[in-house]
Design an enzyme around this catalytic site. Structure first.
Site, mmCIF file in Angstrom:
data_model
loop_
_atom_site.group_PDB
_atom_site.id
_atom_site.type_symbol
_atom_site.label_atom_id
_atom_site.label_comp_id
_atom_site.label_asym_id
_atom_site.label_seq_id
_atom_site.Cartn_x
_atom_site.Cartn_y
_atom_site.Cartn_z
ATOM 1 C CD GLU A 73 103.898 82.850 5.865
ATOM 2 O OE1 GLU A 73 102.972 82.669 6.696
ATOM 3 O OE2 GLU A 73 103.706 83.287 4.707
ATOM 4 C CG ASP A 79 107.565 79.838 5.358
ATOM 5 O OD1 ASP A 79 107.156 79.600 6.503
ATOM 6 O OD2 ASP A 79 106.797 79.946 4.375
ATOM 7 C CG ASP A 99 106.014 76.800 6.311
ATOM 8 O OD1 ASP A 99 107.018 76.585 5.607
ATOM 9 O OD2 ASP A 99 104.973 77.341 5.867
ATOM 10 C CG ASP A 143 108.292 77.990 2.324
ATOM 11 O OD1 ASP A 143 107.478 77.369 3.024
ATOM 12 O OD2 ASP A 143 108.022 79.061 1.733
ATOM 13 C CG HIS A 170 107.480 83.458 2.195
ATOM 14 N ND1 HIS A 170 107.879 82.146 2.268
ATOM 15 C CD2 HIS A 170 108.596 84.168 1.890
ATOM 16 C CE1 HIS A 170 109.181 82.082 2.022
ATOM 17 N NE2 HIS A 170 109.639 83.284 1.791
ATOM 18 C CG HIS A 223 104.137 75.683 1.834
ATOM 19 N ND1 HIS A 223 104.416 76.111 3.109
ATOM 20 C CD2 HIS A 223 103.044 74.888 1.930
ATOM 21 C CE1 HIS A 223 103.532 75.609 3.950
ATOM 22 N NE2 HIS A 223 102.682 74.850 3.279
ATOM 23 C CG HIS A 238 101.231 82.908 2.298
ATOM 24 N ND1 HIS A 238 101.326 82.393 3.574
ATOM 25 C CD2 HIS A 238 100.271 82.180 1.680
ATOM 26 C CE1 HIS A 238 100.466 81.383 3.710
ATOM 27 N NE2 HIS A 238 99.816 81.251 2.584
ATOM 28 C CG ASP A 283 105.611 80.127 -0.811
ATOM 29 O OD1 ASP A 283 104.690 79.317 -0.547
ATOM 30 O OD2 ASP A 283 106.264 80.712 0.070
HETATM 31 C C1 DIR Z 1 99.615 77.083 -0.092
HETATM 32 C C2 DIR Z 1 100.302 77.606 1.166
HETATM 33 N N1 DIR Z 1 100.522 76.484 -1.040
HETATM 34 C C3 DIR Z 1 98.776 78.175 -0.758
HETATM 35 N N2 DIR Z 1 101.543 78.250 0.999
HETATM 36 C C4 DIR Z 1 102.396 78.577 2.013
HETATM 37 O O1 DIR Z 1 97.919 78.722 -0.081
HETATM 38 O O2 DIR Z 1 99.004 78.480 -1.914
HETATM 39 N N3 DIR Z 1 103.599 78.966 1.819
HETATM 40 N N4 DIR Z 1 102.004 78.494 3.270
HETATM 41 O O3 DIR Z 1 104.598 79.119 2.671
HETATM 42 MN MN MN Z 2 105.615 77.811 3.947
HETATM 43 MN MN MN Z 3 106.508 80.417 2.202
#
Ligand code: DIR
Ligand code: MN
Ligand code: MN
Ligand code: MN
Length: 303
Positions: free
Chosen positions: A268, A223, A225, A120, A93, A122, A137, A124
């Protein structure tokens, strides 16, 4: 216009570099052609190797690589947006920093506001200073909405995204620093609790009406996920309780009906973690719904 972006430096887990190949093997080109679209597959982009770059936050990893991808994708997506709809095949991402750079420039040239639908688990929303994992990401939305600390490192955006023009859906894993940014930024974040309570359709309809009222361009960043891990295991950061098959297709069909989508990130996908390609095939089917596949023609749009 398909653009392969086999970037995996934004995550610790290897395998996202195979994402563009998996989208092609799952039939993305033929699927879009069957729906009547002209498809140009530009193949995979590759940035020139950049010298390593340190940051005051020692956790930050692969900064030079992600900056190089941001610059390359900013140019490529800006160019592609002038000719058609850029669909960027990731890659992790972090690539959204690049696609949003390109779309910001395109929207600014057209004099139209850019909106983002972020699908998503998350948000991000980490900055380079707040990330604890160091995985980049986790930062593209902080960059794109103009959070501090990216200046002089990442390319400047033509215009930072207005947080009131960003809608996130499917969110269910938020780090403490991101939680504070969500509260302070004014970004609309529909976590899974809100979706359970009100449903995707009602929440998305409100956002699409806003895009329409302002004659916006709508960038969709999907994403893997976002989806529930039971239906989409091919991703490095699965979180339980994601969008179901039916919910995800509903979102995609509503996006098609609104007619405002300008550009798409598919990110992703990690084929190394997938189960005989089923996550890749599901993602291609979702793109098909977004690009016009439906069970029956509908006399009126439902959003
Ligand atoms: C998590 C993962 N918040 C990090 N972030 C993801 O590593 O900062 N985003 N997987 O899609
Ligand atoms: Mn994610
Ligand atoms: Mn993401
Ligand atoms: Mn231009």
């Amino acid at each position: 216009m398909l653009l392969g972006a086999p970037v995996q430096e934004g995550t610790r887990r290897l395998g996202c570099d195979m994402g563009p190949s998996a989208f092609r093997a799952a039939g993305i080109v033929g699927t879009l052609r069957e729906l009547g679209h002209d498809v140009i597959d530009r193949g995979n982009l590759a940035p020139v190797a950049a010298p390593a770059r340190a940051h005051s936050n020692p956790a930050v990893r692969s900064l030079a690589e992600v900056v190089a991808w941001t610059e390359l994708l900013g140019e490529a997506v800006h160019g592609a947006a002038g000719e058609g709809m850029p669909i960027t095949l990731g890659g992790d991402h972090s690539l959204a920093a690049g696609t949003l750079t390109g779309m910001s420039r395109h929207a600014t040239e057209l004099g139209r506001p850019l909106f983002v639908l972020w699908l998503d688990a998350h948000p991000d929303l980490h900055t380079l200073d707040s990330t604890e994992s160091g995985n980049l990401h986790g930062v593209p939305m902080a960059y794109a909405t103009g959070q501090p600390g990216f200046e002089g490192i990442f390319p400047p955006l033509a215009a930072p995204l207005d947080p009131s023009r960003v809608c996130m859906m499917g969110i269910r894993s938020v780090d403490p620093a991101e939680r504070r940014t969500v509260a302070a930024s004014g970004i609309t974040v529909h976590d899974m609790r809100a979706i359970d309570e009100f449903g995707f359709a009602a929440l998305l309809r409100t956002f699409l009406h806003q895009v329409e009222a302002e004659s916006g361009l709508l960038h969709v960043s999907l994403d893997v996920d976002f989806l529930d891990p039971d239906i989409a295991p091919g991703v490095g950061t699965t979180v339980p309780g994601g969008a179901t098959f039916r919910e995800a297709h509903l979102v995609m069909e509503m996006l098609h009906e609104c007619g405002l989508v300008s550009s798409i990130d598919l990110v992703e996908l990690n084929p190394f973690l997938d189960d005989r390609g089923r996550t890749a095939r599901l993602m291609v089917d979702l793109v098909a719904s977004l690009m016009g596949r439906r069970v029956l023609d509908r006399p009126t749009r439902s959003y």
